[in-house]
Design an enzyme around this catalytic site. Sequence first.
Site, PDB file in Angstrom:
ATOM      1  N   LYS A 115       0.822  -1.212   0.000  1.00 47.88           N
ATOM      2  CA  LYS A 115       0.000   0.000   0.000  1.00 47.88           C
ATOM      3  C   LYS A 115       0.849   1.252   0.000  1.00 47.88           C
ATOM      4  CE  LYS A 115      -4.478  -1.549   1.696  1.00 47.88           C
ATOM      5  NZ  LYS A 115      -5.554  -1.336   2.668  1.00 47.88           N
ATOM      6  N   LYS A 197      -5.454 -13.373  -8.509  1.00 47.50           N
ATOM      7  CA  LYS A 197      -6.710 -13.490  -7.759  1.00 47.50           C
ATOM      8  C   LYS A 197      -7.709 -12.416  -8.197  1.00 47.50           C
ATOM      9  CE  LYS A 197      -8.397 -13.018  -3.107  1.00 47.50           C
ATOM     10  NZ  LYS A 197      -8.132 -12.558  -1.763  1.00 47.50           N
ATOM     11  N   LYS A 200     -11.391  -7.015  -5.609  1.00 44.06           N
ATOM     12  CA  LYS A 200     -12.385  -5.952  -5.727  1.00 44.06           C
ATOM     13  C   LYS A 200     -11.752  -4.622  -6.106  1.00 44.06           C
ATOM     14  CE  LYS A 200     -12.587  -5.202  -0.726  1.00 44.06           C
ATOM     15  NZ  LYS A 200     -13.357  -5.209   0.478  1.00 44.06           N
TER      16      LYS A 200
END
Length: 333
Positions: A115, A197, A200
Amino acid sequence: MFQNQKVSYSGVQPSGNLTIGNYLGALRNFSTYSDDYKCLYCVVDQHAITVRQVPADLRRRTYETLALYMACGLDPEKTTLYVQSHVHEHTELAWILNCFTMFGELSRMTQFKDKSAKHADNINAGLFTYPVLMASDILLYQTDVVPVGIDQKQHVELCRDIATRFNSLYPDTFTIPEPIVSKSGMKIMSLAEPTKKMSKSDENPNAVVYILDDKDTIIRKFKRAVTDSDTEVRFAPGKDGINNLMSIYACFTGKTMEEIEAEFAGKGYGDFKLAVGEVCADALAPVQQRFVQLMADKGALEAQMKKGAEEASYIARRTVSKVEKKLGFVQLR
Ligand code: TRP
């Protein structure tokens, strides 16, 4: 704490829309958990602000996340559903746990590294201590098991280390939680890059099927899913795209890979993709219907949030009092 019932705790951020990966790997199974565990599910709005949020979106998504949990079959009579910022013990315990978490430990968290790379202009202290707030969420409820995606396992392990450290200084304070990583959720891959994967936060909307996508959108996305140049519907190494679609079809229908191969023998990828889209859309239709009904009554959702927060606070308060007493804080009655 709950008449000897084991506690299961999980949190979900009200950021981004939930995907069929979340549905198949987590949400769909939540209601089965509630037979064996005392379950608490938290909408973690305080975690969400470690990256910038648009206030109106955050507020709307907080309602939506709660409604979606309920639409997927979580019964608020049997489980505690609440919003993190409504229970102030989360940040209270987080401060204390900050003093029992090492700078080096937090520096090693892969999510922090990822992040910080992604939000290089906003590497704030909250992003750094994010795992401590998560440890607080879990430890407040004397949690036994934490169902999470594989990406959160490291955070639950840190939580165990913090709790073990605290317990060795102040015995019998926290239950040491166990992460439970669901297998089926890991199997759902991106439709555009089937080695990655389904996430979202993917920037390519065609890579991801959202729980709230309408039928046409779902079918269109599956039609466009990346597959190989073979034509046979067959589960085999290297056929990542088809393997992923077969896993999704298997999850929705309960069929085995052999049964699926037999069903589509002699048919092409086009027919198969359409069938995957249809079972997915049909399975999600009742969830979407309930979601729309629930979202139409904000007052009822707020009443639900209030009830959940009261249930959660009651337990959280007991843990914080115990911790503060052990630390030597003066207790006023
Ligand atoms: N960090 C988790 C995620 O991004 C969400 C979360 C916050 C959580 N607190 C939690 C998950 C406690 C399990 C338990 O997915």
